[in-house]
Design a protein around this motif. Structure first.
Motif, PDB file in Angstrom:
ATOM      1  N   ARG A 177       0.857  -1.190   0.000  1.00 48.02           N
ATOM      2  CA  ARG A 177       0.000   0.000   0.000  1.00 48.02           C
ATOM      3  C   ARG A 177       0.886   1.231   0.000  1.00 48.02           C
ATOM      4  O   ARG A 177       1.854   1.311   0.774  1.00 48.02           O
ATOM      5  N   LEU A 178       0.573   2.189  -0.857  1.00 48.72           N
ATOM      6  CA  LEU A 178       1.257   3.476  -0.845  1.00 48.72           C
ATOM      7  C   LEU A 178       0.487   4.448   0.040  1.00 48.72           C
ATOM      8  O   LEU A 178      -0.742   4.463   0.028  1.00 48.72           O
ATOM      9  N   VAL A 253       4.719  10.398  -1.301  1.00 48.37           N
ATOM     10  CA  VAL A 253       3.942   9.153  -1.344  1.00 48.37           C
ATOM     11  C   VAL A 253       4.934   8.001  -1.413  1.00 48.37           C
ATOM     12  O   VAL A 253       5.738   7.923  -2.352  1.00 48.37           O
ATOM     13  N   LEU A 254       4.881   7.114  -0.423  1.00 47.90           N
ATOM     14  CA  LEU A 254       5.827   5.999  -0.349  1.00 47.90           C
ATOM     15  C   LEU A 254       5.123   4.738   0.121  1.00 47.90           C
ATOM     16  O   LEU A 254       4.002   4.783   0.647  1.00 47.90           O
ATOM     17  N   SER A 255       5.815   3.616  -0.022  1.00 45.76           N
ATOM     18  CA  SER A 255       5.305   2.341   0.477  1.00 45.76           C
ATOM     19  C   SER A 255       5.205   2.368   1.995  1.00 45.76           C
ATOM     20  O   SER A 255       6.098   2.881   2.684  1.00 45.76           O
ATOM     21  N   GLU A 256       4.150   1.770   2.526  1.00 44.92           N
ATOM     22  CA  GLU A 256       4.039   1.675   3.980  1.00 44.92           C
ATOM     23  C   GLU A 256       5.144   0.801   4.558  1.00 44.92           C
ATOM     24  O   GLU A 256       5.494   0.924   5.733  1.00 44.92           O
ATOM     25  N   LEU A 257       5.731  -0.092   3.727  1.00 40.09           N
ATOM     26  CA  LEU A 257       6.858  -0.893   4.192  1.00 40.09           C
ATOM     27  C   LEU A 257       8.017  -0.012   4.633  1.00 40.09           C
ATOM     28  O   LEU A 257       8.764  -0.362   5.552  1.00 40.09           O
ATOM     29  N   MET A 276      -9.900   6.679  -3.244  1.00 43.54           N
ATOM     30  CA  MET A 276      -8.826   6.097  -4.049  1.00 43.54           C
ATOM     31  C   MET A 276      -7.987   5.151  -3.178  1.00 43.54           C
ATOM     32  O   MET A 276      -7.680   5.466  -2.028  1.00 43.54           O
ATOM     33  N   ARG A 277      -7.681   3.991  -3.733  1.00 45.67           N
ATOM     34  CA  ARG A 277      -6.812   3.029  -3.029  1.00 45.67           C
ATOM     35  C   ARG A 277      -5.495   2.938  -3.782  1.00 45.67           C
ATOM     36  O   ARG A 277      -5.456   2.559  -4.951  1.00 45.67           O
ATOM     37  N   LEU A 278      -4.428   3.289  -3.117  1.00 45.41           N
ATOM     38  CA  LEU A 278      -3.103   3.211  -3.735  1.00 45.41           C
ATOM     39  C   LEU A 278      -2.456   1.874  -3.355  1.00 45.41           C
ATOM     40  O   LEU A 278      -1.646   1.797  -2.433  1.00 45.41           O
ATOM     41  N   ARG A 279      -2.861   0.836  -4.075  1.00 49.10           N
ATOM     42  CA  ARG A 279      -2.312  -0.498  -3.806  1.00 49.10           C
ATOM     43  C   ARG A 279      -1.553  -0.989  -5.020  1.00 49.10           C
ATOM     44  O   ARG A 279      -1.838  -0.611  -6.151  1.00 49.10           O
ATOM     45  N   ARG A 280      -0.600  -1.842  -4.766  1.00 51.35           N
ATOM     46  CA  ARG A 280       0.200  -2.391  -5.871  1.00 51.35           C
ATOM     47  C   ARG A 280       0.644  -3.809  -5.537  1.00 51.35           C
ATOM     48  O   ARG A 280       0.624  -4.235  -4.373  1.00 51.35           O
ATOM     49  N   GLN A 281       1.051  -4.511  -6.568  1.00 51.79           N
ATOM     50  CA  GLN A 281       1.572  -5.861  -6.423  1.00 51.79           C
ATOM     51  C   GLN A 281       3.089  -5.838  -6.520  1.00 51.79           C
ATOM     52  O   GLN A 281       3.658  -5.126  -7.351  1.00 51.79           O
ATOM     53  N   LEU A 282       3.726  -6.592  -5.661  1.00 52.79           N
ATOM     54  CA  LEU A 282       5.176  -6.769  -5.723  1.00 52.79           C
ATOM     55  C   LEU A 282       5.441  -8.097  -6.415  1.00 52.79           C
ATOM     56  O   LEU A 282       4.813  -9.104  -6.088  1.00 52.79           O
ATOM     57  N   ARG A 283       6.368  -8.115  -7.355  1.00 53.82           N
ATOM     58  CA  ARG A 283       6.586  -9.303  -8.183  1.00 53.82           C
ATOM     59  C   ARG A 283       8.045  -9.742  -8.192  1.00 53.82           C
ATOM     60  O   ARG A 283       8.958  -8.909  -8.163  1.00 53.82           O
ATOM     61  N   ALA A 284       8.227 -11.059  -8.279  1.00 55.13           N
ATOM     62  CA  ALA A 284       9.514 -11.618  -8.686  1.00 55.13           C
ATOM     63  C   ALA A 284       9.454 -11.785 -10.195  1.00 55.13           C
ATOM     64  O   ALA A 284       8.424 -12.190 -10.745  1.00 55.13           O
ATOM     65  N   LEU A 300      12.910 -17.872  -4.628  1.00 51.37           N
ATOM     66  CA  LEU A 300      11.526 -17.653  -5.055  1.00 51.37           C
ATOM     67  C   LEU A 300      10.567 -18.431  -4.158  1.00 51.37           C
ATOM     68  O   LEU A 300       9.504 -17.932  -3.773  1.00 51.37           O
ATOM     69  N   THR A 301      10.953 -19.650  -3.785  1.00 50.17           N
ATOM     70  CA  THR A 301      10.132 -20.455  -2.877  1.00 50.17           C
ATOM     71  C   THR A 301      10.012 -19.784  -1.516  1.00 50.17           C
ATOM     72  O   THR A 301       8.940 -19.767  -0.902  1.00 50.17           O
ATOM     73  N   LEU A 302      11.111 -19.196  -1.033  1.00 48.07           N
ATOM     74  CA  LEU A 302      11.088 -18.518   0.260  1.00 48.07           C
ATOM     75  C   LEU A 302      10.167 -17.294   0.229  1.00 48.07           C
ATOM     76  O   LEU A 302       9.470 -17.018   1.207  1.00 48.07           O
ATOM     77  N   THR A 303      10.144 -16.575  -0.874  1.00 47.04           N
ATOM     78  CA  THR A 303       9.265 -15.405  -0.951  1.00 47.04           C
ATOM     79  C   THR A 303       7.805 -15.825  -0.915  1.00 47.04           C
ATOM     80  O   THR A 303       6.972 -15.136  -0.320  1.00 47.04           O
ATOM     81  N   ALA A 304       7.499 -16.960  -1.538  1.00 44.52           N
ATOM     82  CA  ALA A 304       6.122 -17.452  -1.521  1.00 44.52           C
ATOM     83  C   ALA A 304       5.722 -17.867  -0.108  1.00 44.52           C
ATOM     84  O   ALA A 304       4.593 -17.651   0.331  1.00 44.52           O
ATOM     85  N   ARG A 305       6.648 -18.448   0.622  1.00 50.60           N
ATOM     86  CA  ARG A 305       6.382 -18.897   1.990  1.00 50.60           C
ATOM     87  C   ARG A 305       6.106 -17.715   2.908  1.00 50.60           C
ATOM     88  O   ARG A 305       5.338 -17.801   3.859  1.00 50.60           O
ATOM     89  N   ASP A 306       6.755 -16.573   2.586  1.00 52.40           N
ATOM     90  CA  ASP A 306       6.647 -15.385   3.432  1.00 52.40           C
ATOM     91  C   ASP A 306       5.760 -14.319   2.820  1.00 52.40           C
ATOM     92  O   ASP A 306       5.837 -13.143   3.122  1.00 52.40           O
ATOM     93  N   ALA A 307       4.879 -14.741   1.876  1.00 56.50           N
ATOM     94  CA  ALA A 307       4.080 -13.785   1.105  1.00 56.50           C
ATOM     95  C   ALA A 307       3.213 -12.910   2.008  1.00 56.50           C
ATOM     96  O   ALA A 307       2.617 -13.380   2.973  1.00 56.50           O
ATOM     97  N   ARG A 308       3.165 -11.617   1.654  1.00 53.10           N
ATOM     98  CA  ARG A 308       2.309 -10.663   2.371  1.00 53.10           C
ATOM     99  C   ARG A 308       0.941 -10.630   1.717  1.00 53.10           C
ATOM    100  O   ARG A 308       0.816 -10.372   0.518  1.00 53.10           O
ATOM    101  N   PRO A 309      -0.141 -10.886   2.458  1.00 54.60           N
ATOM    102  CA  PRO A 309      -1.471 -10.910   1.852  1.00 54.60           C
ATOM    103  C   PRO A 309      -1.902  -9.514   1.423  1.00 54.60           C
ATOM    104  O   PRO A 309      -1.393  -8.515   1.900  1.00 54.60           O
ATOM    105  N   GLU A 310      -2.905  -9.503   0.522  1.00 52.71           N
ATOM    106  CA  GLU A 310      -3.445  -8.216   0.066  1.00 52.71           C
ATOM    107  C   GLU A 310      -4.320  -7.615   1.153  1.00 52.71           C
ATOM    108  O   GLU A 310      -5.033  -8.316   1.847  1.00 52.71           O
TER     109      GLU A 310
END
Length: 310
Positions: A177-178, A253-257, A276-284, A300-310
């Protein structure tokens, strides 16, 4: 006129398992001992030898109560089989050497937010699984990440833009989320109503540079509200943008991360936006048609294991 029909080599030559069995029979003079060495039952070994004889159109063994002896043709075929098996072993050793070289390093290109706030944890987990893999990380905006992958300068990339860059394949690993933030001294910090998209679009902001994932998402979101006003400042790192906003230069305007510490200590104040919703997807991402292997696949497997939900 005769037509020369090519028969694939795999249909004309016995498989490696059959050749290894034949070599074992030649060493032991016994089908039973050869079967035990190669880990199959004696009936299965006998069936495999007969199948090979039918395939070649040659008798390879003379069978008797005293054991199995190679025929003259069997002696020749065994000699050829030995060379084939030795070549296959050299092939396997060479392929293993290439895998070892590939697995000894991992080159990552990542956009700023992911590089600073998500990758460190993933890389610590990867190190626990692959302590001998040397990892290098190149941080830049999403456009730069795509360029490095397409140039063969990285094995795996991470981007924050609206879509998978051209020439790459990818998968969503998290959602983000931005947020709009200002210094506590800014007039917006005392607002009692949410900011409207039109107000945000009309206000000069402290922005990331064109090509960054944050900028792409913001440009797209405000395009229907008149588009972004000319930037107050245009900076190439998240840290610089935060510093400018904290100094009172203007909203950003920045990522909440990237804003956890600043928001918790109130060095920056989040300003709600209505409508307005400022949302985005993070991708490998990786070059199209080349699914990650080795350490890149493990990360890539580790990122899926630690995935942040929408």
């Amino acid at each position: 006129m005769a037509v020369d029909v090519h028969v694939p080599l795999s249909h004309r030559v016995p498989d490696l398992g059959a050749l290894e069995l034949l070599l074992a029979v030649a060493r032991h003079g016994s089908l039973g001992r050869a079967a035990r060495e190669t880990g199959v039952s004696q009936p299965a070994a006998s069936s495999r030898i007969r199948s090979m004889e039918r395939q070649l159109g040659l008798a390879l063994l003379d069978r008797s109560p005293r054991g199995s002896r190679l025929t003259d043709a069997g002696v020749l075929v065994t000699d050829w089989a030995r060379r084939v098996v030795e070549a296959a072993e050299a092939f396997d050793a060479g392929a293993q050497a290439l895998r070892d070289r590939r697995d000894s390093r991992l080159r990552i290109a990542a956009s700023m937010t992911i590089a600073e706030y998500l990758l460190p944890g993933w890389l610590m987990a990867l190190r626990a699984e692959r302590p001998d893999t040397a990892v290098s990380l190149l941080a830049g905006n999403s456009a730069a990440v795509a360029g490095r992958l397409l140039a063969g300068e990285a094995d795996l990339g991470f981007v924050e833009g609206l879509s998978v860059p051209e020439g790459l394949d990818g998968t969503v690993i998290a959602h983000d989320r931005l947020v709009v933030v200002v210094a506590p001294s800014h007039a917006w910090a005392r607002r009692r109503t949410p900011l409207t998209p039109q107000e945000l679009a009309a206000t000069p902001l402290v922005l990331r540079e064109p090509g960054s994932g944050t900028r792409q998402v913001l440009d797209a979101a405000l395009a229907v509200h008149g588009g972004l006003a000319p930037p107050l400042l245009e900076l190439s790192s998240t840290t610089a943008v935060k510093g400018a906003a904290q100094s009172g230069a203007g909203p950003c305007v920045l990522s909440e991360l990237a804003l956890g510490e600043e928001l918790s200590t109130r060095r920056l104040v989040e300003i709600p936006i209505g409508g307005m919703r400022l949302r985005r997807q993070l991708r490998a991402v990786w070059p199209a048609g080349h699914r990650p292997t080795g350490p890149a696949r493990d990360l890539l497997t580790l990122t899926a294991r630690d995935a942040r939900p929408e």
